[in-house]
Enzyme design. Structure first.
Site, mmCIF file in Angstrom:
data_model
loop_
_atom_site.group_PDB
_atom_site.id
_atom_site.type_symbol
_atom_site.label_atom_id
_atom_site.label_comp_id
_atom_site.label_asym_id
_atom_site.label_seq_id
_atom_site.Cartn_x
_atom_site.Cartn_y
_atom_site.Cartn_z
ATOM 1 N N ASP A 3 0.627 -1.288 -0.141
ATOM 2 C CA ASP A 3 -0.093 0.413 0.063
ATOM 3 C C ASP A 3 1.032 1.294 0.159
ATOM 4 O OD1 ASP A 3 0.864 -0.797 2.494
ATOM 5 O OD2 ASP A 3 -1.145 -0.116 3.291
ATOM 6 N N ASP A 42 -1.521 8.454 5.100
ATOM 7 C CA ASP A 42 -2.758 7.528 4.606
ATOM 8 C C ASP A 42 -2.985 6.792 6.048
ATOM 9 O OD1 ASP A 42 -4.266 5.430 4.220
ATOM 10 O OD2 ASP A 42 -2.344 4.280 3.214
#
Length: 259
Positions: A111, A131
């Site tokens: 990710d 994030d």
């Protein structure tokens, strides 16, 4: 269309991505490494139909995962129900194609690498990507697109769950901004909201300030993840909000791998 699958520790996001990179639909399911390909297929087939799509609209699949045990069943989903071999982010031919300038490149989560790829493609110069996932991560990207490292902090949900689990008399509360900017809570719940929310804002602002000082050059701050918009209303540290940055990264990686 491409079916991009982002398998995180808390949720798995499935998205239909058109050839030009536009995201046509997205769905989210709780991550469970025991969930079988058949279970995914039943759930996903119904959602495709609700969006007006037949199963045949999916012509390719790419998977990015930080949950190794979930990978096999997602690969079986691609082969059994869509008739394609899924590409896996970080593995040939879908290697990242960026410099992972850290001590242990193999430990960088998919990710985070995908966020770096998508952010660098969209914005120029040095970047800090924040994030909001199970953990809140801060990733530093230099002007050449290299990943230079970053920070891993507990996600706000983890912090909230730990507070509730460890303190017998504290209630479970929802994640939401306090009603005003005061930080002297008058009830137990108000005090928890202040501590969790404004404490998290202070952490982010402090860490971003330290990161920018260490980078030594102007850096844009890009936020992604489900809670990014919630915090954007209460802090000025973000230059842009990109809710689908990881999915964008998967789309870019697929197009590079198949060009």
């Amino acid at each position: 269309m491409l079916l991009a699958i982002d398998a995180g520790n808390t949720n798995i996001v499935f998205a239909l991505v058109a050839d030009g990179g536009d995201i046509r639909a997205r769905w989210r399911i709780a991550t469970d490494a025991r969930r079988t390909a058949d279970e995914y297929a039943v759930w996903l087939h119904q959602l495709l139909q609700l969006e007006g799509h037949d199963r045949g609209v999916v012509t390719a699949v790419i998977i990015g995962t930080v949950v190794p045990r979930a990978l096999h069943n997602l690969q079986v989903l691609a082969s059994k129900y869509f008739g394609v071999t899924a590409l896996v982010a970080g593995h040939p031919p879908a290697t990242y194609g960026i410099e992972l300038d850290v001590v242990e490149p193999s430990t960088v989560g998919a990710d985070r690498a995908l966020n770096v790829i998508a952010a660098h493609r969209r914005y120029k110069g040095d970047l800090i990507v924040v994030d909001f996932g199970t953990a809140t991560t801060f990733d530093v990207v230099d002007y050449d697109g290299a990943y230079k490292g970053g920070i891993i902090a507990p996600g706000i949900n983890l912090s909230l769950d730990a507070l509730f689990a460890a303190a017998a008399k504290l209630p479970r509360i929802a994640i939401e901004p306090p009603r005003d900017t005061r930080v002297i809570g008058r009830t137990t719940e108000d005090q928890m909201h202040v501590g969790i929310f404004w404490g998290y804002v202070a952490m982010m602002e402090g860490l971003v300030t330290r990161l920018k000082a260490e980078i030594g050059r102007p850096a844009k701050v890009i936020a992604t993840g489900g809670l990014a918009t919630l915090f954007d209303q209460r802090t000025a540290i973000f230059d842009a909000i990109e809710p689908d940055l990881t999915i964008q990264g998967l789309g870019l990686l697929y197009r590079r791998a198949t060009a």
